[in-house]
Design an enzyme around this catalytic site. Sequence first.
Site, PDB file in Angstrom:
ATOM      1  N   GLY A  27      28.874  37.822  42.023  1.00  0.00           N
ATOM      2  CA  GLY A  27      28.880  38.474  43.338  1.00  0.00           C
ATOM      3  C   GLY A  27      29.419  39.885  43.324  1.00  0.00           C
ATOM      4  O   GLY A  27      29.498  40.534  44.367  1.00  0.00           O
TER       5      GLY A  27
ATOM      6  N   ASN B 224      25.794  65.783  88.762  1.00  0.00           N
ATOM      7  CA  ASN B 224      26.598  66.761  88.016  1.00  0.00           C
ATOM      8  C   ASN B 224      28.064  66.374  88.134  1.00  0.00           C
ATOM      9  O   ASN B 224      28.593  66.250  89.237  1.00  0.00           O
ATOM     10  CB  ASN B 224      26.368  68.166  88.554  1.00  0.00           C
TER      11      ASN B 224
ATOM     12  N   ARG C  82      41.930  43.024  40.033  1.00  0.00           N
ATOM     13  CA  ARG C  82      41.962  44.447  39.678  1.00  0.00           C
ATOM     14  C   ARG C  82      41.679  45.372  40.857  1.00  0.00           C
ATOM     15  O   ARG C  82      41.878  46.568  40.777  1.00  0.00           O
ATOM     16  CB  ARG C  82      40.961  44.703  38.531  1.00  0.00           C
TER      17      ARG C  82
ATOM     18  N   LYS D 186      37.191  40.219  46.603  1.00  0.00           N
ATOM     19  CA  LYS D 186      36.467  41.367  46.054  1.00  0.00           C
ATOM     20  C   LYS D 186      35.032  41.463  46.589  1.00  0.00           C
ATOM     21  O   LYS D 186      34.579  42.554  46.947  1.00  0.00           O
ATOM     22  CB  LYS D 186      36.437  41.282  44.522  1.00  0.00           C
TER      23      LYS D 186
HETATM   24  C1  UD1 Z   1      32.283  38.824  33.621  1.00  0.00           C
HETATM   25  C2  UD1 Z   1      31.806  38.261  32.273  1.00  0.00           C
HETATM   26  C3  UD1 Z   1      31.628  39.413  31.302  1.00  0.00           C
HETATM   27  C4  UD1 Z   1      30.638  40.396  31.874  1.00  0.00           C
HETATM   28  C5  UD1 Z   1      31.049  40.863  33.262  1.00  0.00           C
HETATM   29  C6  UD1 Z   1      29.905  41.634  33.887  1.00  0.00           C
HETATM   30  C7  UD1 Z   1      32.731  36.011  32.006  1.00  0.00           C
HETATM   31  C8  UD1 Z   1      33.751  35.193  31.334  1.00  0.00           C
HETATM   32  N1  UD1 Z   1      32.758  37.312  31.757  1.00  0.00           N
HETATM   33  O1  UD1 Z   1      33.548  39.418  33.439  1.00  0.00           O
HETATM   34  O2  UD1 Z   1      31.132  38.902  30.063  1.00  0.00           O
HETATM   35  O3  UD1 Z   1      30.515  41.500  31.003  1.00  0.00           O
HETATM   36  O4  UD1 Z   1      31.329  39.763  34.118  1.00  0.00           O
HETATM   37  O5  UD1 Z   1      30.231  42.132  35.139  1.00  0.00           O
HETATM   38  O6  UD1 Z   1      31.916  35.482  32.695  1.00  0.00           O
HETATM   39  N2  UD1 Z   1      34.388  34.208  39.796  1.00  0.00           N
HETATM   40  C9  UD1 Z   1      34.490  32.994  40.441  1.00  0.00           C
HETATM   41  N3  UD1 Z   1      35.421  32.100  40.020  1.00  0.00           N
HETATM   42  C10 UD1 Z   1      36.242  32.346  38.973  1.00  0.00           C
HETATM   43  C11 UD1 Z   1      36.131  33.587  38.328  1.00  0.00           C
HETATM   44  C12 UD1 Z   1      35.195  34.491  38.754  1.00  0.00           C
HETATM   45  O7  UD1 Z   1      33.756  32.718  41.376  1.00  0.00           O
HETATM   46  O8  UD1 Z   1      37.060  31.452  38.660  1.00  0.00           O
HETATM   47  C13 UD1 Z   1      33.395  35.182  40.275  1.00  0.00           C
HETATM   48  C14 UD1 Z   1      34.020  36.443  40.819  1.00  0.00           C
HETATM   49  O9  UD1 Z   1      34.219  36.357  42.211  1.00  0.00           O
HETATM   50  C15 UD1 Z   1      33.016  37.526  40.463  1.00  0.00           C
HETATM   51  C16 UD1 Z   1      32.273  36.953  39.241  1.00  0.00           C
HETATM   52  O10 UD1 Z   1      32.587  35.573  39.193  1.00  0.00           O
HETATM   53  O11 UD1 Z   1      32.093  37.726  41.486  1.00  0.00           O
HETATM   54  C17 UD1 Z   1      32.685  37.637  37.947  1.00  0.00           C
HETATM   55  O12 UD1 Z   1      34.078  37.509  37.748  1.00  0.00           O
HETATM   56  P1  UD1 Z   1      34.947  38.682  37.141  1.00  0.00           P
HETATM   57  O13 UD1 Z   1      36.347  38.236  37.140  1.00  0.00           O
HETATM   58  O14 UD1 Z   1      34.626  39.940  37.793  1.00  0.00           O
HETATM   59  O15 UD1 Z   1      34.411  38.693  35.643  1.00  0.00           O
HETATM   60  P2  UD1 Z   1      34.462  39.923  34.638  1.00  0.00           P
HETATM   61  O16 UD1 Z   1      35.825  40.020  34.091  1.00  0.00           O
HETATM   62  O17 UD1 Z   1      33.892  41.108  35.276  1.00  0.00           O
HETATM   63 MG    MG Z   2      33.371  41.530  37.231  1.00  0.00          MG
END
Ligand code: UD1
Ligand code: MG
Length: 531
Positions: A115, A391, A20, A27
């Site tokens: 993260g 200077n 996104r 990210k």
């Molecule tokens: C996630 C939560 C959601 C919560 C939100 C809060 C899940 C399924 N959902 O959604 O309930 O409200 O965070 O911010 O956990 N990442 C990995 N590997 C992956 C996927 C993600 O390392 O395969 C890491 C990303 O780099 C990121 C973090 O996990 O730092 C969260 O992933 P993101 O895709 O942002 O989850 P959200 O959709 O925000």
């Molecule tokens: Mg997130």
Amino acid sequence: MDRAASPLGVIILAAGRGTRMRSERAKVLHTVAGKPFVLSVLDAALALHPERIAVVVGHEAEKVKGVCAVHLAGCGAETPVFYPVQREQHGTGDAVRAAAPVFEGFVGDLLVLYGDVPALTPATLADLVAHHRRAAAAVSLLTATFEDPSGYGRIRRRADGGIAGVVEERDLAPAERGIAEVNPGIYCASAHFLLPALARLRADNAQREYYLTDVVGMAVADGLPVATLPVANVREVAGINSRKEMASMEELARRVLVEHWMQAGVTFRDPTTAYLEDGVTIGADSEIGPNVQLLGRTTIGRGCRIDGTAFLRDATIGDRVHLRLGVAMTDCRVGDDVVIGPFAHLRPGSELAAGVRVGNFVETKNARLGAGTKANHLTYLGDVEVGDHANIGAGTITCNYDGFAKHRTVIGNRVQIGSDTQLVAPVTVADDAYVAAGTTVTRDVPAGHLALSRVPQRTVAGWVERRRAKASAKSGQAGPVRPTETAAPAKVAAVPPRASGRAKAPPAKRKTVRLTARPPARVKGGRRGKR
Ligand code: UD1
Ligand code: MG
């Protein structure tokens, strides 16, 4: 076992791409107030002194690892940090699975953090760990109630108020869309519950991913205690998934930093246009005007004045320094009582000692200027060392590059460089020497000597009138020339060069002498030379 004393491990999920964000960059490497998200989370984790930390990397793994490693080396952290790799990103549950080998045989609690939640504070994390241990829970999580909960997983509660599970937004039933209590994604779980539970995750959801959030429902179904802790400051747990969210987080972070420095005695003429980063420090009684960016490891001393529209990155500024309007500085050091600008550019490696003056349209690079030295107008000083109280006249240029390599210019103490001087490096102008205006210095100037290279000036009497008469004769019109002057005989007068003090005039000629090259600089001995 005394749970309060049991070991703590931390898992930070940083493998995702962050679709996104619409970015090539991972990210977690995007920044708020100049700090990559992942480092803010890492710092919050380090403050709890855990036994070990696993940062799960995947997208741009080497870069994420590198940024963390450099930061850890810089802050001298002793906690062992591992970087398990999640090769393909199949969801947050899958990412925690990638970290499991780091915690093989680990007995204690695991704090799992995302993260992309950079405003998290250690105090909130400590509260969660303490709450989890008090409740002797299998898994505990923070919750937050957001005015606009969109994008977040929601907390599903039972009729008795206890938690039933976490549902991702895409998997919500229409009737559940109004739930405002969200999952900020900050968990504490006992290792002996969490690690085996990961094997039971299924990707049977809208995103076909292994959701970490499903472990909450699993613990409930297993009849294990699950604790929730509402977070006091909801802004602290906001996750960043888009540029828009990043901008509002930046605004918040900026406001917090500005308020912090106001508390410390700094005046901001327009706090809304002050852009500060995390590693910046500002001394008391300093005054910051509008549109000032203080970035990286910039340090401003006490009682300084920054008039406005300034860009400083990794600049170290002494006390009582005055930066006039429009100053750009990168990677440089400035002593006490220096005045810079308006409109000056200090590039990396510029070091200005106390009391230096650098004025308008002056650029310095890899340049050391000694105490009290002045370069007030239209000058380029690159790869140069200037002594004290010298200077540098307007329009002085150090010609430091010959198309192949950079060369150094050395200018001694109390040297006077006249206006419009070119110093063709490598070259040295020793202490107390003078360089006459308009000189091209190609050879070293010994101490106390005068260097001078000038085309002797010729003043041609009546030249303009004759030129005009010629032009009007050609066009057949009467020129704008007064009759008495047209009648005057053509005269060519030679004026002796002023600096040499000699009256040896070149032979009078009507034609202009065209020069193809400047004569070499003459160097006059300190004792014999006249000024
Ligand atoms: C996630 C939560 C959601 C919560 C939100 C809060 C899940 C399924 N959902 O959604 O309930 O409200 O965070 O911010 O956990 N990442 C990995 N590997 C992956 C996927 C993600 O390392 O395969 C890491 C990303 O780099 C990121 C973090 O996990 O730092 C969260 O992933 P993101 O895709 O942002 O989850 P959200 O959709 O925000
Ligand atoms: Mg997130």
